[in-house]
Design a protein around this motif. Structure first.
Motif, PDB file in Angstrom:
ATOM      1  N   THR A 101       0.835  -1.212   0.000  1.00  0.00           N
ATOM      2  CA  THR A 101       0.000   0.000   0.000  1.00  0.00           C
ATOM      3  C   THR A 101       0.867   1.260   0.000  1.00  0.00           C
ATOM      4  O   THR A 101       0.556   2.224  -0.698  1.00  0.00           O
ATOM      5  CB  THR A 101      -0.973   0.024   1.193  1.00  0.00           C
ATOM      6  OG1 THR A 101      -0.256  -0.102   2.414  1.00  0.00           O
ATOM      7  CG2 THR A 101      -1.990  -1.094   1.085  1.00  0.00           C
ATOM      8  N   PHE A 102       1.951   1.248   0.766  1.00  0.00           N
ATOM      9  CA  PHE A 102       2.819   2.421   0.837  1.00  0.00           C
ATOM     10  C   PHE A 102       3.473   2.706  -0.514  1.00  0.00           C
ATOM     11  O   PHE A 102       3.412   3.822  -1.025  1.00  0.00           O
ATOM     12  CB  PHE A 102       3.880   2.213   1.923  1.00  0.00           C
ATOM     13  CG  PHE A 102       4.816   3.380   2.070  1.00  0.00           C
ATOM     14  CD1 PHE A 102       4.387   4.556   2.675  1.00  0.00           C
ATOM     15  CD2 PHE A 102       6.118   3.308   1.607  1.00  0.00           C
ATOM     16  CE1 PHE A 102       5.243   5.651   2.803  1.00  0.00           C
ATOM     17  CE2 PHE A 102       6.980   4.386   1.735  1.00  0.00           C
ATOM     18  CZ  PHE A 102       6.543   5.551   2.333  1.00  0.00           C
ATOM     19  N   LYS A 103       4.064   1.677  -1.105  1.00  0.00           N
ATOM     20  CA  LYS A 103       4.807   1.899  -2.355  1.00  0.00           C
ATOM     21  C   LYS A 103       3.882   2.115  -3.545  1.00  0.00           C
ATOM     22  O   LYS A 103       4.163   2.964  -4.401  1.00  0.00           O
ATOM     23  CB  LYS A 103       5.782   0.753  -2.590  1.00  0.00           C
ATOM     24  CG  LYS A 103       6.925   0.828  -1.568  1.00  0.00           C
ATOM     25  CD  LYS A 103       7.946  -0.238  -1.734  1.00  0.00           C
ATOM     26  CE  LYS A 103       9.108   0.044  -0.794  1.00  0.00           C
ATOM     27  NZ  LYS A 103       9.300  -0.910   0.224  1.00  0.00           N
ATOM     28  N   LEU A 104       2.776   1.391  -3.606  1.00  0.00           N
ATOM     29  CA  LEU A 104       1.814   1.664  -4.685  1.00  0.00           C
ATOM     30  C   LEU A 104       1.194   3.049  -4.501  1.00  0.00           C
ATOM     31  O   LEU A 104       0.936   3.759  -5.469  1.00  0.00           O
ATOM     32  CB  LEU A 104       0.720   0.606  -4.742  1.00  0.00           C
ATOM     33  CG  LEU A 104       1.067  -0.726  -5.386  1.00  0.00           C
ATOM     34  CD1 LEU A 104      -0.165  -1.626  -5.429  1.00  0.00           C
ATOM     35  CD2 LEU A 104       1.640  -0.555  -6.778  1.00  0.00           C
ATOM     36  N   GLY A 105       0.939   3.426  -3.251  1.00  0.00           N
ATOM     37  CA  GLY A 105       0.408   4.765  -2.973  1.00  0.00           C
ATOM     38  C   GLY A 105       1.347   5.850  -3.471  1.00  0.00           C
ATOM     39  O   GLY A 105       0.916   6.845  -4.059  1.00  0.00           O
ATOM     40  N   ILE A 106       2.643   5.663  -3.266  1.00  0.00           N
ATOM     41  CA  ILE A 106       3.627   6.606  -3.794  1.00  0.00           C
ATOM     42  C   ILE A 106       3.572   6.604  -5.318  1.00  0.00           C
ATOM     43  O   ILE A 106       3.586   7.654  -5.959  1.00  0.00           O
ATOM     44  CB  ILE A 106       5.050   6.277  -3.297  1.00  0.00           C
ATOM     45  CG1 ILE A 106       5.171   6.614  -1.810  1.00  0.00           C
ATOM     46  CG2 ILE A 106       6.111   7.027  -4.098  1.00  0.00           C
ATOM     47  CD1 ILE A 106       6.466   6.164  -1.170  1.00  0.00           C
ATOM     48  N   GLY A 107       3.513   5.400  -5.900  1.00  0.00           N
ATOM     49  CA  GLY A 107       3.464   5.288  -7.356  1.00  0.00           C
ATOM     50  C   GLY A 107       2.260   5.994  -7.951  1.00  0.00           C
ATOM     51  O   GLY A 107       2.386   6.805  -8.874  1.00  0.00           O
ATOM     52  N   TYR A 108       1.090   5.712  -7.413  1.00  0.00           N
ATOM     53  CA  TYR A 108      -0.127   6.362  -7.912  1.00  0.00           C
ATOM     54  C   TYR A 108      -0.073   7.875  -7.654  1.00  0.00           C
ATOM     55  O   TYR A 108      -0.464   8.671  -8.498  1.00  0.00           O
ATOM     56  CB  TYR A 108      -1.372   5.773  -7.244  1.00  0.00           C
ATOM     57  CG  TYR A 108      -1.752   4.390  -7.718  1.00  0.00           C
ATOM     58  CD1 TYR A 108      -1.853   4.083  -9.074  1.00  0.00           C
ATOM     59  CD2 TYR A 108      -2.044   3.387  -6.811  1.00  0.00           C
ATOM     60  CE1 TYR A 108      -2.228   2.818  -9.499  1.00  0.00           C
ATOM     61  CE2 TYR A 108      -2.421   2.121  -7.226  1.00  0.00           C
ATOM     62  CZ  TYR A 108      -2.511   1.838  -8.569  1.00  0.00           C
ATOM     63  OH  TYR A 108      -2.884   0.590  -8.996  1.00  0.00           O
ATOM     64  N   GLY A 109       0.410   8.237  -6.476  1.00  0.00           N
ATOM     65  CA  GLY A 109       0.476   9.658  -6.122  1.00  0.00           C
ATOM     66  C   GLY A 109       1.378  10.471  -7.040  1.00  0.00           C
ATOM     67  O   GLY A 109       1.114  11.647  -7.297  1.00  0.00           O
ATOM     68  N   ARG A 110       2.438   9.860  -7.551  1.00  0.00           N
ATOM     69  CA  ARG A 110       3.341  10.564  -8.461  1.00  0.00           C
ATOM     70  C   ARG A 110       2.622  11.012  -9.730  1.00  0.00           C
ATOM     71  O   ARG A 110       3.072  11.915 -10.419  1.00  0.00           O
ATOM     72  CB  ARG A 110       4.540   9.686  -8.847  1.00  0.00           C
ATOM     73  CG  ARG A 110       5.532   9.529  -7.741  1.00  0.00           C
ATOM     74  CD  ARG A 110       6.313  10.835  -7.566  1.00  0.00           C
ATOM     75  NE  ARG A 110       7.289  10.694  -6.516  1.00  0.00           N
ATOM     76  CZ  ARG A 110       7.380  11.515  -5.486  1.00  0.00           C
ATOM     77  NH1 ARG A 110       6.584  12.529  -5.361  1.00  0.00           N
ATOM     78  NH2 ARG A 110       8.291  11.325  -4.570  1.00  0.00           N
ATOM     79  N   PHE A 111       1.517  10.355 -10.036  1.00  0.00           N
ATOM     80  CA  PHE A 111       0.753  10.695 -11.245  1.00  0.00           C
ATOM     81  C   PHE A 111      -0.626  11.248 -10.901  1.00  0.00           C
ATOM     82  O   PHE A 111      -1.547  11.185 -11.713  1.00  0.00           O
ATOM     83  CB  PHE A 111       0.657   9.458 -12.153  1.00  0.00           C
ATOM     84  CG  PHE A 111       2.006   8.954 -12.571  1.00  0.00           C
ATOM     85  CD1 PHE A 111       2.742   9.628 -13.535  1.00  0.00           C
ATOM     86  CD2 PHE A 111       2.566   7.841 -11.961  1.00  0.00           C
ATOM     87  CE1 PHE A 111       4.004   9.186 -13.904  1.00  0.00           C
ATOM     88  CE2 PHE A 111       3.831   7.392 -12.332  1.00  0.00           C
ATOM     89  CZ  PHE A 111       4.551   8.068 -13.296  1.00  0.00           C
ATOM     90  N   ASN A 112      -0.748  11.764  -9.652  1.00  0.00           N
ATOM     91  CA  ASN A 112      -2.004  12.357  -9.172  1.00  0.00           C
ATOM     92  C   ASN A 112      -3.195  11.421  -9.360  1.00  0.00           C
ATOM     93  O   ASN A 112      -4.273  11.825  -9.761  1.00  0.00           O
ATOM     94  CB  ASN A 112      -2.271  13.706  -9.862  1.00  0.00           C
ATOM     95  CG  ASN A 112      -1.228  14.717  -9.494  1.00  0.00           C
ATOM     96  OD1 ASN A 112      -0.795  14.786  -8.347  1.00  0.00           O
ATOM     97  ND2 ASN A 112      -0.799  15.500 -10.470  1.00  0.00           N
ATOM     98  N   TRP A 113      -2.967  10.182  -9.049  1.00  0.00           N
ATOM     99  CA  TRP A 113      -3.994   9.170  -9.183  1.00  0.00           C
ATOM    100  C   TRP A 113      -4.175   8.559  -7.800  1.00  0.00           C
ATOM    101  O   TRP A 113      -3.280   7.929  -7.275  1.00  0.00           O
ATOM    102  CB  TRP A 113      -3.521   8.134 -10.177  1.00  0.00           C
ATOM    103  CG  TRP A 113      -4.547   7.187 -10.671  1.00  0.00           C
ATOM    104  CD1 TRP A 113      -5.871   7.158 -10.376  1.00  0.00           C
ATOM    105  CD2 TRP A 113      -4.318   6.103 -11.570  1.00  0.00           C
ATOM    106  NE1 TRP A 113      -6.473   6.134 -11.031  1.00  0.00           N
ATOM    107  CE2 TRP A 113      -5.540   5.464 -11.782  1.00  0.00           C
ATOM    108  CE3 TRP A 113      -3.202   5.611 -12.214  1.00  0.00           C
ATOM    109  CZ2 TRP A 113      -5.689   4.358 -12.598  1.00  0.00           C
ATOM    110  CZ3 TRP A 113      -3.350   4.516 -13.032  1.00  0.00           C
ATOM    111  CH2 TRP A 113      -4.573   3.900 -13.226  1.00  0.00           C
TER     112      TRP A 113
END
Length: 183
Positions: A101-113
């Motif tokens: 959840t932490f790393k996917l959250g960072i990944g999605y967040g980098r693209f404002n998703w």
């Protein structure tokens, strides 16, 4: 045995040369030997991992890494559910669920998703069905796993490991596939 001055000098030179070349060889070995890769720069965010990413690289992914990548970055996704069974392995499952959840959250967040991550306790991992809007990630602990792999089937990504370390490595392999991390 007594040595004369010339023999002592030759012995000192030989011992000195062995020490210098031996030291140089050890220093060269430590400088050039591969260091564990436990960090990855994902669009400016440093992601840290507990094990060497090169170890995780060897975990099998079915059907393939590109299919996992496409499932994670499907524009229809609203929720990602993390499925788990209440067992004696809850601590290792919780660690891996947090890492996902932490790393996917960072990944999605980098693209404002922004995606909702939802815990999902299940009685068993059989008959799980996800959807394009609700992807399920099933973390199968060592006590219930016969193999170590990452597998996508019916919008459910199964992450399995025979040992705690192998579950960690499978989780890392999933994240490498999901975030397109290459080493």
């Amino acid at each position: 045995m007594k040595l004369n001055k010339k023999q002592k000098f030759i012995l000192i030179v030989i011992v000195s040369l062995v020490a210098v070349f031996g030291s140089t060889g050890l220093i060269t070995y430590y400088i050039t030997s591969p260091k564990p890769i436990t960090k990855y720069n994902f669009y400016g965010a440093e992601l840290k991992f507990r094990h060497d990413l090169r170890e995780a690289k060897n975990i099998s992914v079915y059907p393939d890494e590109e299919t996992i990548l496409n499932a994670i970055w499907n524009p229809d996704i609203i929720n990602v559910s993390i499925a788990y069974v209440n067992s004696s392995d809850n601590s290792i499952v919780a660690v891996n669920a947090f890492e996902i959840t932490f790393k996917l959250g960072i990944g999605y967040g980098r693209f404002n998703w922004f995606i909702n991550f939802v815990p999902m306790e299940v009685e068993s991992f059989e008959n799980l069905k996800g959807s394009k809007e609700n992807l399920i990630i099933a973390l199968i602990p060592p006590s219930q796993s016969k193999e170590t792999k990452v597998k996508l089937e019916d919008n459910v990504i199964y992450i399995t490991g025979k040992t705690n370390k192998e579950l960690d490595l499978a989780t890392m392999k999933f994240l490498m596939s999901a975030l397109n991390i290459t080493v």
